[in-house]
Design an enzyme around this catalytic site. Structure first.
Site, PDB file in Angstrom:
ATOM      1  N   LEU A 182       0.938  -1.044   0.052  1.00  0.00           N
ATOM      2  CA  LEU A 182      -0.152   0.170   0.023  1.00  0.00           C
ATOM      3  C   LEU A 182       1.197   1.101  -0.075  1.00  0.00           C
ATOM      4  CD1 LEU A 182      -2.897  -1.345   2.814  1.00  0.00           C
ATOM      5  CD2 LEU A 182      -2.650  -1.371   0.116  1.00  0.00           C
ATOM      6  N   ALA A 183       0.879   1.819  -1.172  1.00  0.00           N
ATOM      7  CA  ALA A 183       1.855   2.982  -1.213  1.00  0.00           C
ATOM      8  C   ALA A 183       1.551   4.346  -1.589  1.00  0.00           C
ATOM      9  CB  ALA A 183       2.923   2.816  -2.478  1.00  0.00           C
TER      10      ALA A 183
ATOM     11  N   GLY B  95      -1.082   6.472   0.077  1.00  0.00           N
ATOM     12  CA  GLY B  95      -0.687   7.786   1.570  1.00  0.00           C
ATOM     13  C   GLY B  95       0.322   8.675   0.942  1.00  0.00           C
TER      14      GLY B  95
ATOM     15  N   ARG C 117       3.603  14.028   5.722  1.00  0.00           N
ATOM     16  CA  ARG C 117       4.315  14.781   6.664  1.00  0.00           C
ATOM     17  C   ARG C 117       6.119  14.977   6.195  1.00  0.00           C
ATOM     18  NH1 ARG C 117       2.580  11.382  11.482  1.00  0.00           N
ATOM     19  NH2 ARG C 117       4.771  11.876  13.104  1.00  0.00           N
TER      20      ARG C 117
ATOM     21  N   TYR D 111      47.600  16.697 -11.548  1.00  0.00           N
ATOM     22  CA  TYR D 111      46.314  16.360 -12.282  1.00  0.00           C
ATOM     23  C   TYR D 111      46.427  15.690 -13.239  1.00  0.00           C
ATOM     24  CZ  TYR D 111      42.540  16.547 -15.171  1.00  0.00           C
ATOM     25  OH  TYR D 111      41.082  16.379 -16.296  1.00  0.00           O
TER      26      TYR D 111
ATOM     27  N   SER E 193      58.978  17.152 -11.768  1.00  0.00           N
ATOM     28  CA  SER E 193      58.119  18.414 -11.245  1.00  0.00           C
ATOM     29  C   SER E 193      57.476  19.619 -12.106  1.00  0.00           C
ATOM     30  CB  SER E 193      58.388  18.301  -9.870  1.00  0.00           C
ATOM     31  OG  SER E 193      58.756  17.463  -9.247  1.00  0.00           O
TER      32      SER E 193
ATOM     33  N   ARG F 237      63.061  25.744 -21.061  1.00  0.00           N
ATOM     34  CA  ARG F 237      63.487  26.078 -19.488  1.00  0.00           C
ATOM     35  C   ARG F 237      64.593  27.234 -19.971  1.00  0.00           C
ATOM     36  NH1 ARG F 237      66.234  22.506 -15.752  1.00  0.00           N
ATOM     37  NH2 ARG F 237      64.694  21.643 -15.424  1.00  0.00           N
TER      38      ARG F 237
END
Lengths: 460, 460, 460
Positions: free
Chosen positions: A6-7, A9, A13, A372, A411, A446
């Site tokens: 039974l669904a 309702g 609330r 990343y 790095s 560089r």
């Protein structure tokens, strides 16, 4: 046995645009838990009575092979809802299981116990029970419907709190709202139902008294745990029910050989699998189709969703892993982010502030700091320095990068995708790589370092 | 009705240089909660009796419009403290509400209930009650003062544990230390108070017996929850009281339509506002003047302080947001840090390991990886690559940067502030930007890439 | 008094290759807690009976100065295990303390209480008790062995649940499995023990009935807390026991003047020291030999292991600190990582997404954003910009870097180790530093910035 949920309702609330039974506990709608315990009890022929926002419910259940029935008046009461599904069971000379969609905590063993009980009464007492009512004994039954019995122990009535006499209020056995009804007797009882004078609703609880008055035996069956009878009427109760299910899941893993620390602080969803000798620390989150393999450790505050964690792998604290696979013997984190179908090969180390996005790493790849790595393949034994970024997006499109075996990426290097860095290449720190790098080559971008004496302008 | 708060206790068990009533629960001193429930019950004329470290208490309460009284002897006992505030209420022919500053869990509805009770007794029994004592029934009353009543149900005495007879110890109704006294009777009772022979202190509880002996009716009023009578005597009890208040706050949000997961793991402070259909996940922290808007999600382990989170915005796990505003439809985190009056426009994405400090972002700004964006304005639809840093500090001063609309800042770029990057500029990855960049310009700072064949020196 | 710990059980319900008593709670094996409460009660002469995987137990206890005994048949039963250690105590005319290795929650005060009780009975009743049985009263004793007494209050028998009569099942006093036996009587009782007909095991509980039948007085002693009698039989019970110990530790700190928020969410290990006026927020983790000094704050979700946190230092949320020292008045985090013997000097600030690895920082060093500082010394008042990386690994070896006082390292700079940057040097943002930099020098590695007007190719 068929079951009817039974669904219908209103669930006012919940204060929500979503029907109550679709509110989620551990990532699954409440009604999913009802379906799960029914199916686990071998009740597969299931009807659902909906009304309020029924389309959403039907849409969610479209692959679940259930039959739908509509209660035309959502304020018609529980028995009106049940009668709306009458065509689903009226041909049966068997029992129909009736449950509210907001009762997610019933255990499959309890349902099996109810079924066995019906058989035993038939076998030994030669009686067909009209209604078997799931009940529990509460130290403080205030607010619940009470199970009224005759001296023989048969249920003769269920009275709601507000209609109970002083004596009835002393009864500790309460109604869970979960029933097995013998269909021929139920159909007969329907004919005698009358709307409540106060609310104009038809109540399932009245069926018991009708049956008892007709001399039909009704019985109660005690739930194995008090929590089973818990109905969810607002979001505070929802979070309580969620915790109950979570603790049941965790308990079953602990009993099966998983070590848990502060289990109440661990969040786990029902599709998660954890193998023996895994160790799960406090405040971790395990979601979706996650598989934690043997002897792995998931440390404090880590979050894992739809991912597989290999054997003897350690996920250090505060790591976030989604939709990815980590192989055996890896060390991951702390505070890394792995997502979007990434795959980390055996014995790799992914360290802090590293993000992997759609990154396929072979064995023994090291990327330990501030990087990343997106849309990339990396060969075995390659080392990625701190601050390395793969620029996979040029403002319009995403591009792929391939890095070979035993490569050293210095790095703060930046690799502009699409790029191919071949095996054993060495990229000097701080270089921006705009061309493919052949095998064993050294690549440097560089300028000259100028040192200007006494020009720092830093005061003493 | 006036109220007097007794805050003169030494609080030695707190082992603190700070007066007991200033110890914080959910970011507010204990006495703040007492003031709050008094004011919520429309009791606004409030006196505070202090002694031990009274300056700190007076300083904290300086904007609260309360009257201060000093108990000259902090070891004089509770009645001595009350008498220290006599000038505050002695002209009244009304009730005075008396409460300890270490009783933060009384509910406003209980106080209103006590007030109604006094009116009803006057109306229907034509009696003026001398003392109405807040009480509770405890399964195990050990350690508490017991409420002794005559057969008519009037309170005739309160006895402390250590002075209770065997029969009195069986009484389950205990004293909360919260009273409404009718002032004329109270003043009369003061005259009869005698110091305890053991401790030389004057006790408020003795006032009940004095009144009862004078034929004045005293009654008790039962608290709606056992926790209300809880007094806080050390920091362990403080953390218990903090949890009670936290759970009350969370329950009220859940009942109002907020979805909470594992509410006991959520930390929330009393000024936080959460709108309907927001969803709060485990281990989150919501502090200060935080406003969580409709249908937003705050995911596991995130920390939000003095910030506003827009509608339909998702805060992914382990994000830290302080003193900032996030607009609607954003995706934030995981593991980002937004602080110092930052403002994130609608539909923006701020990703992992990104720090925003005093950053004003318009709509649809993307900064998804490993960036520091400080003292900056960014126009709509601008994309910030991974590893981008705004160098806002030159060693002496902080400088501001402005970035326009639809700008593309390549990965690992460094912008030396103060700088102005105009609309639709494109900054190549890895560039150091030391000049302003005009509209639609391409800016590159990069050396030649040298590729040295077979020079990588990586062994096979 | 000597003690004997029975650690021979198979522990099959742990489903583990590790013996049950070596499973960890708060980072220490279960048996560590047993040893700790024995030694805290001045019981230092300790025997351990092992069988199943005894080598692992002996290895763990090798520095604990205990005597080992082997139960040849691990299915021989509890009394068989005790008899295996007979040579350890058979010469005594004193009591031997007998406890299971899976009973970690007994309190030292309870043991001292048992010892006092024995003395008092000797002194005042002139009796030597044969067995003093630790017990507790449980509201629901189901599953536990019940303490059967004669009308004089002497224990005459312990009956297991499955052998208890209906009347015996009503007894609420249950057996903890913790005993003090008077050795001469115990040795005598051994002679009368018979194997269970059902299981063929010898049970310690049978010793009580044997003694009682011989007219020897046996008594029970009530544990001060119900939890003390808790035995750990699987990993679910292990996590419960872990929580009990954790809450005891936290309570003792709170009572001593430490402020705790949501203590149930804090993970703490038994060697951690927290000083007065420290404040610990929810979901924090304090492990190993960690020392939290006076008036420091450990904020939400931070993880600290084997580290010292100075006075008035604040650890902001989600920081991870391991094997390091943070001095006074520092601000650390949020979301930083400090590890491997790092040392942070007074008044330093380490900010988000910063990793310190074997980094020795003097006073007032600032490194607030997105940096990796590995194998480095940094002098006082030096400022490290955002995105700075120390390239300490060249693909083969790790190298060290020294940075002097009042140095300014510009953002996104890369320092290739080994390197020496002298006092007051200024490294321009984005530079790659491949040579040592003298005192007060300005170092720049940067190409010309080219600005190409109208070349950005960004569409309108």
């Amino acid at each position: 046995m068929k079951a009817i949920i039974l669904a219908a309702g209103l669930g006012t609330r919940f204060k929500s645009d979503k029907p109550k039974v679709l509110h989620e506990m551990l990532g699954k709608p409440m009604i999913w838990y009802v379906l799960r315990y029914l199916k686990a009890s071998n009740i597969v022929d299931i009807g659902v009575v909906a009304s309020h926002k029924k389309e959403q419910i039907m849409d969610y259940l479209k692959d679940e092979n259930v039959s739908f029935f509509e209660q035309s008046n959502p304020k018609g009461g529980t028995a009106d809802a049940l009668m709306a599904g009458k065509s689903f069971f009226e041909d049966m000379t068997d029992y129909v299981f009736v449950v509210n969609g907001d009762t997610p905590l019933v255990k499959e063993d309890t349902i099996k116990g109810m079924q066995r009980f019906l058989h035993m009464v038939e076998e030994y007492e030669h009686k067909t029970i009209g209604a078997l009512v799931l009940s529990s004994f509460l130290p403080d039954p205030t607010g619940y419907g009470r199970i009224v019995k005759n001296p023989q122990g048969d249920v003769i009535k269920i009275v709601e709190e507000k209609e109970a006499t002083y004596d009835q209020k002393q009864i500790n056995e309460v109604n869970a709202g979960v029933y097995m009804f013998y269909v021929p007797y139920l159909l007969e009882a329907f004919k005698h139902l009358k709307p409540s004078e106060k609310t104009n609703e038809l109540y399932i609880t009245d069926i018991i008294e009708i049956m008892a008055n007709q001399g039909i035996t009704c019985r109660s069956f005690m739930a194995s745990e008090i929590t089973e009878i818990f109905g969810v009427n607002d979001r505070w109760e929802l979070s309580f029910a969620e915790s109950v299910i979570k603790m049941r899941l965790l308990e079953s893993f602990a009993r099966a050989g998983v070590s848990l620390h502060s289990p109440e602080s661990i969040y786990i969803e029902p599709d998660v699998v954890i193998e023996k000798d895994a160790e799960i620390f406090p405040n971790t989150v395990l979601k979706g189709n996650t598989h934690i393999k043997k002897s792995s450790k998931i440390m404090n505050g880590s979050y894992i969703e739809n991912s597989s964690i290999g054997e003897d792998t350690t996920i250090l604290p505060m790591s976030y892993i989604k939709d990815s696979i980590i192989e055996d013997d890896c060390t991951i984190g702390p505070m890394c982010h792995i997502r979007d179908n990434s795959h980390v090969g055996k014995k790799s180390h992914i360290g802090n502030f590293v993000e992997l996005k759609n990154a396929k790493l072979k064995e023994q790849v090291y990327a330990k700091h501030l990087s990343y790595l997106g849309d990339i393949e990396i060969g075995e034994k390659t080392n990625i320095g701190a601050g390395v970024v793969i620029a996979n997006f040029d403002g319009k499109h995403k591009h792929k990068t391939h890095i070979g075996k035993k490569v050293f990426i210095g790095s703060n290097a930046l690799i502009i995708a699409p790029r191919n860095i071949e095996d054993k290449a060495f990229i000097a720190g701080g270089s921006v790589i705009t061309r493919d790098i052949p095998k064993k080559a050294l690549a440097v971008e560089r300028s000259e370092l100028r040192i200007l004496e006494n020009k720092s302008k830093i005061e003493d």
